[in-house]
Design an enzyme around this catalytic site. Structure first.
Site, mmCIF file in Angstrom:
data_model
loop_
_atom_site.group_PDB
_atom_site.id
_atom_site.type_symbol
_atom_site.label_atom_id
_atom_site.label_comp_id
_atom_site.label_asym_id
_atom_site.label_seq_id
_atom_site.Cartn_x
_atom_site.Cartn_y
_atom_site.Cartn_z
ATOM 1 N N CYS A 172 55.432 -3.666 14.193
ATOM 2 C CA CYS A 172 56.730 -4.075 13.666
ATOM 3 C C CYS A 172 57.741 -3.222 14.410
ATOM 4 O O CYS A 172 57.845 -2.032 14.152
ATOM 5 C CB CYS A 172 56.837 -3.854 12.154
ATOM 6 S SG CYS A 172 58.481 -4.269 11.544
ATOM 7 N N CYS B 270 60.519 -1.778 11.911
ATOM 8 C CA CYS B 270 60.203 -0.787 10.870
ATOM 9 C C CYS B 270 58.686 -0.645 10.727
ATOM 10 O O CYS B 270 58.058 -0.042 11.575
ATOM 11 C CB CYS B 270 60.899 -1.125 9.556
ATOM 12 S SG CYS B 270 60.820 -2.864 9.093
ATOM 13 N N SER B 271 58.097 -1.233 9.703
ATOM 14 C CA SER B 271 56.682 -0.947 9.438
ATOM 15 C C SER B 271 55.967 -2.100 8.740
ATOM 16 O O SER B 271 54.998 -1.877 8.037
ATOM 17 C CB SER B 271 56.592 0.296 8.555
ATOM 18 O OG SER B 271 57.302 0.044 7.347
ATOM 19 N N CYS B 272 56.433 -3.340 8.924
ATOM 20 C CA CYS B 272 55.865 -4.457 8.159
ATOM 21 C C CYS B 272 54.426 -4.765 8.560
ATOM 22 O O CYS B 272 54.085 -4.761 9.739
ATOM 23 C CB CYS B 272 56.704 -5.708 8.371
ATOM 24 S SG CYS B 272 58.428 -5.476 7.923
HETATM 25 FE FE FE Z 1 58.875 -3.771 9.369
#
Ligand code: FE
Length: 196
Positions: free
Chosen positions: A104, A107-109
């Site tokens: 991602c 971010c961190s999905c």
């Molecule tokens: Fe994310």
């Protein structure tokens, strides 16, 4: 709205306590919500879910086709859940010619109810940038050396489209049961940074 003000130097704990108190005062139950989320993270949103999915796809070619054509529906067949805003689950099939890896960049999905919460390195800027710019080098540094002729495809998760890598079935596993196969499948394999 006026709230009792905290000094700018208030610690993270003081700020958290102030937010919880404000929510409590309005009839919300932040402590209950936090306990509920923690329970989900520790007991339910585990990579074992994705491992079951992968093992079934390896064992049942009709299921594999359904998983590849509509991931969300295939997940529901196994009684697993995804949040409503994860509108699509796309399964990416690794082959000897093509290796898939997910990230991602914003971010961190991840499809966290299926492959588990993202590991810390997945959230770091270094991974998010280098997996796109120099994926072969980065994967090698992470312990996955791919043949030069293997094409690498990098998939960038969005708010509504989540991915799972469908790793290649290890060659020595013919005749294995689904639970035996599932035990081989790791979170890193489903992100695409490890071979099984
Ligand atoms: Fe994310």
């Amino acid at each position: 709205m006026h709230s009792p003000s905290l000094p700018v130097s208030a610690s993270l704990e003081q700020r958290t306590a102030a937010i919880e108190a404000a929510l409590d005062a309005r009839g919300f139950k932040p402590a209950d919500f936090i306990a509920e989320q923690a329970e989900m993270i520790e007991q339910q949103w585990l990579p074992e879910n994705g491992a079951r999915l992968v093992a079934k796809a390896w064992s049942d070619s009709a299921f594999r086709q359904r998983l590849l054509s509509n991931g969300r529906a295939a997940v529901a067949e196994l009684g697993l859940a995804m949040p409503q805003h994860h509108r699509h689950l796309v399964a990416l099939e690794n082959t000897p010619a093509v290796h898939n890896v997910i990230c991602c960049t914003l971010c961190s999905c991840t499809a966290f109810t299926i492959i588990g919460l993202p590991p810390d390195w997945y959230k770091e800027l270094e991974y998010r940038a280098r997996v796109v710019r120099e994926s072969r080098t980065l994967l090698k540094e992470m312990g996955l050396e791919l043949a030069p002729e293997t094409e690498i495809r990098v998939w960038d998760t969005t708010a509504d489209t989540r991915y799972i890598v469908l790793p290649e079935r290890p060659p020595h596993t013919s005749g294995w049961s689904e639970p035996q196969l599932a035990a081989l499948v790791s979170r890193d394999g489903m992100i695409g940074v490890a071979r099984l």
